[in-house]
Design a protein around this motif. Structure first.
Motif, mmCIF file in Angstrom:
data_model
loop_
_atom_site.group_PDB
_atom_site.id
_atom_site.type_symbol
_atom_site.label_atom_id
_atom_site.label_comp_id
_atom_site.label_asym_id
_atom_site.label_seq_id
_atom_site.Cartn_x
_atom_site.Cartn_y
_atom_site.Cartn_z
ATOM 1 N N SER A 8 -65.007 59.903 -79.211
ATOM 2 C CA SER A 8 -65.263 58.473 -79.433
ATOM 3 C C SER A 8 -63.979 57.655 -79.496
ATOM 4 N N TRP A 9 -62.840 58.306 -79.678
ATOM 5 C CA TRP A 9 -61.555 57.569 -79.768
ATOM 6 C C TRP A 9 -61.310 56.813 -78.472
ATOM 7 N N PRO A 10 -60.908 55.597 -78.516
ATOM 8 C CA PRO A 10 -60.282 54.866 -79.655
ATOM 9 C C PRO A 10 -61.259 53.981 -80.413
ATOM 10 N N ASN A 11 -62.574 54.158 -80.137
ATOM 11 C CA ASN A 11 -63.535 53.296 -80.813
ATOM 12 C C ASN A 11 -63.830 53.845 -82.201
ATOM 13 N N CYS A 12 -62.776 53.871 -83.010
ATOM 14 C CA CYS A 12 -62.875 54.355 -84.375
ATOM 15 C C CYS A 12 -62.178 53.365 -85.302
ATOM 16 N N GLU A 51 -62.434 46.708 -76.608
ATOM 17 C CA GLU A 51 -62.433 45.292 -76.969
ATOM 18 C C GLU A 51 -63.761 44.913 -77.641
ATOM 19 N N ALA A 52 -64.883 45.413 -77.110
ATOM 20 C CA ALA A 52 -66.190 45.105 -77.713
ATOM 21 C C ALA A 52 -66.282 45.702 -79.106
ATOM 22 N N PHE A 53 -65.778 46.953 -79.263
ATOM 23 C CA PHE A 53 -65.814 47.606 -80.576
ATOM 24 C C PHE A 53 -64.923 46.877 -81.582
ATOM 25 N N ALA A 54 -63.782 46.404 -81.148
ATOM 26 C CA ALA A 54 -62.845 45.738 -82.044
ATOM 27 C C ALA A 54 -63.431 44.448 -82.587
ATOM 28 N N GLY A 69 -58.140 37.875 -83.725
ATOM 29 C CA GLY A 69 -58.055 38.410 -82.373
ATOM 30 C C GLY A 69 -58.532 37.473 -81.306
ATOM 31 N N ILE A 70 -58.868 36.235 -81.647
ATOM 32 C CA ILE A 70 -59.346 35.277 -80.647
ATOM 33 C C ILE A 70 -58.151 34.417 -80.207
ATOM 34 N N SER A 71 -57.872 34.395 -78.900
ATOM 35 C CA SER A 71 -56.704 33.687 -78.368
ATOM 36 C C SER A 71 -57.150 32.489 -77.559
ATOM 37 N N ILE A 72 -56.299 31.523 -77.581
ATOM 38 C CA ILE A 72 -56.511 30.326 -76.763
ATOM 39 C C ILE A 72 -55.552 30.432 -75.560
ATOM 40 N N PRO A 73 -56.035 30.281 -74.340
ATOM 41 C CA PRO A 73 -57.314 29.610 -73.969
ATOM 42 C C PRO A 73 -58.421 30.559 -73.563
ATOM 43 N N LEU A 119 -53.295 40.365 -84.439
ATOM 44 C CA LEU A 119 -54.357 41.279 -84.063
ATOM 45 C C LEU A 119 -54.643 41.172 -82.566
ATOM 46 N N MET A 120 -54.820 42.323 -81.922
ATOM 47 C CA MET A 120 -55.112 42.464 -80.501
ATOM 48 C C MET A 120 -53.901 42.126 -79.602
ATOM 49 N N PHE A 121 -52.704 42.051 -80.185
ATOM 50 C CA PHE A 121 -51.494 41.832 -79.388
ATOM 51 C C PHE A 121 -51.009 43.161 -78.838
#
Length: 599
Positions: A8-12, A51-54, A69-73, A119-121
């Protein structure tokens, strides 16, 4: 960690509360800013599912902010920054500095609220972080399971208020059942002001810290409240304290960047008098040196200008001397030649008068009548002729015209001829004196030409055999006319060192000779006699004493060993010449002043 299976990694994930509880003691002990979990992704595998799991985790865990983790734009997804600092969705992991095409997004912090911007960088997208990650991967692949790396100094994404140098320590993560597989990293975040502040005593002050990683340099200092603050970019320490610097490396692991910390004291560490006063002393010394140098330079400038003026004046004097010497010498030579011709003519007249007086003449032979036989009629005839313009010689010659031994008896002309002869002799002597004076003037002008030799120190005295008495008489002879004009007696006395010389010794003294320079000796004699006559009053006298000193010891007897016609001269002592006048003389102060000027 909530992970269904190893596949399952990396969805942990680890609940944020649990993660914070695990790392908080390490943060406090190690003076760390935070710790983060970073999974390793190999695009395009598992990128979309991660990305969906995060974002599902961010929305379901209360330890995350809903906008984490939400970036603009573009919104949700793993992001990187371009060269302008703008965010873009990174799904390939391609970089210009690394061969590894990987994604390393930041998934969890101990404090997700404070670090929500990071986060998510994708850490591997930035060169300093990416090079450290590549270093850990390379070491892990080479069998170093505990390999670590530290980034060079960087600016954290979450520090948006201003520069605050930091670094990341990266440690590899692998499953417990499969330690040969690298699945992610633990990132330890440190700010250098916190690290330095925790390493110094609480009462420390007056210290500058210069931190360098080989590429970037920052300077920190201790503020008044005891905290360590950033002083600025670059090495900003006070160079006066270079001698007190100390340098050490904070890391010893070969995988870490080449960090060094150098600390210096500053003006708060030392009292002012320990460095301000020496600085002021140095400044004052430099100012004094500058002032003295300026004064000396000004002095040299004026001295050189004075020397140039003196040189120009000397050249002008030389040119003037050459011009005067040339312009005066030519007419003087003409005068000397004319005087010589006049003297020869006068001597010819004297010889003619002698022939007439003895009754001899080339034209008449031995039959010229004697002056005693001239008749009275001839005398009367001569008396009538006196009103004419004829000279006495013409009158006398005319008295012979038409005479006949049988017709005319001439009156004796012997007294008249004698007077005329005496007059002509006086004229000849006077002409000789004038000629000698003119020759002396020419000699003086010639001596002016030796002025350059004196200046260049190339003038040498000649050594000649000179009859001293004759030389003295020749030097002072032109001054008899001047003495007679001023009614001054110019007398020469001959004596020995004990008494006046006897008549039989006079000839001996006059035969003595000396070795010297004739022109210089005559100049000395003329100057002494000229000054004596100049300052002597009429009706007085100038006495010149020539004293023979047989016992005088010469300073250099070898000078007398000069051969004259093959014979060697024998020393006869010395001659002392004294010029004495009855004028006012010179005072003692004037003599001393003249000697000082001469020196």
């Amino acid at each position: 960690m909530h992970c269904k299976t190893a596949a399952s990694w990396p969805n942990c994930s680890v609940p944020s509360y649990t993660f914070k509880k695990l790392v908080e003691p390490l943060i406090n002990v190690g003076l760390l800013r935070d710790m983060s979990l970073i999974p390793l992704l190999h695009p395009p595998i598992n990128v979309q599912s991660f990305e969906a799991f995060a974002y599902e985790t961010f929305s379901s865990d209360n330890g995350y902010n809903r906008t984490s983790g939400i970036s603009i734009p573009f919104g949700k997804g793993i992001y990187a920054k371009d060269s302008h600092g703008s965010r873009y969705h990174d799904v390939t992991g391609v970089t210009s500095f690394s061969k590894n095409k990987i994604l390393c997004p930041v998934f969890a912090f101990s404090d997700n609220f404070l670090n929500k911007n990071a986060l998510m960088f994708n850490l591997h997208s930035e060169i300093k972080r990416g090079q450290a990650i590549d270093s850990v991967i390379e070491a892990f692949e080479n069998g170093e399971r505990n390999a670590t790396a530290v980034t060079k100094m960087l600016q954290l994404v979450q520090d948006v208020q201003g520069p605050r140098p930091a670094c990341l320590h990266l440690t590899p993560i692998s499953p417990a059942e499969n330690t040969d597989t690298l699945v992610g990293f633990i990132s330890i975040i440190q700010n250098w002001d916190t690290v330095i502040g925790g390493a110094i005593p609480s009462d420390a002050k007056g210290i500058d810290f210069v931190l360098s990683d080989g590429q970037s340099t920052y300077t920190f200092t201790i503020a008044d409240n005891g905290s360590v603050v950033l002083k600025g970019t670059g090495d900003l320490h006070e160079t006066y304290f270079d001698q007190y610097k100390k340098t050490y490396s904070p890391f010893h692991n070969r995988g870490y960047a080449a960090y060094s910390i150098t600390y210096y004291p500053n003006c708060q560490y030392f009292p002012h008098f320990l460095y301000i006063i020496p600085i002021l002393g140095c400044v004052a010394t430099m100012l004094i040196i500058l002032l003295v140098s300026s004064v000396f330079g000004l002095y040299v400038h004026h001295l050189n200008r004075k020397l140039r003026h003196e040189h120009d004046a000397l050249e002008s004097k030389r040119s003037f001397v050459r011009f005067i010497s040339h312009e005066i010498r030519t007419p003087l030579n003409t005068v000397c030649l004319g005087l010589k011709l006049l003297r020869d003519e006068a001597l010819g007249w004297t010889e003619t008068e002698s022939d007439i007086e003895t009754g001899k003449d080339e034209e008449f032979g031995e039959n010229v009548p004697s002056p005693h036989s001239i008749s009275t009629a001839t005398i009367m005839q001569d008396s009538k002729c006196q009103a004419s313009d004829r000279t006495p010689m013409e009158s006398i010659e005319s008295s012979y015209v038409g005479t006949d031994s049988s017709l005319i008896t001439m009156l004796s002309l012997k007294p008249k001829m004698r007077v005329l002869k005496e007059k002509v002799s006086e004229w000849v002597d006077l002409i000789k004196d004038i000629e000698e004076s003119s020759n002396n003037a020419v000699d003086v002008l010639n001596e002016l030409m030796s002025y350059d030799k004196i200046e260049m120190r190339t003038l040498y005295l000649e050594k000649e055999i000179l009859p001293i008495c004759a030389l003295l008489q020749s030097s002072i002879k032109p001054f008899y006319i001047q003495a007679r004009e001023k009614n001054i007696d110019l007398l020469v006395h001959f004596e020995t060192d004990t008494s006046l010389i006897e008549d039989d010794q006079r000839d001996v003294l006059k035969s003595l000779v000396v070795v010297g320079d004739q022109i210089r000796l005559m100049q000395v004699f003329r100057n002494l006699v000229s000054n004596a006559l100049k300052f002597c009053e009429p009706e007085m006298s100038v006495n010149i004493y020539v004293c023979w000193v047989p016992q005088l010891v010469l300073p250099d007897p070898a000078v007398m060993e000069t051969l004259v016609d093959g014979d060697k001269l024998e020393s006869a002592g010395g001659v002392r010449i004294t010029v004495e006048d009855s004028g006012p003389g010179l005072c003692f102060i004037f003599i001393c002043h003249s000697m000082v000027d001469l020196a």
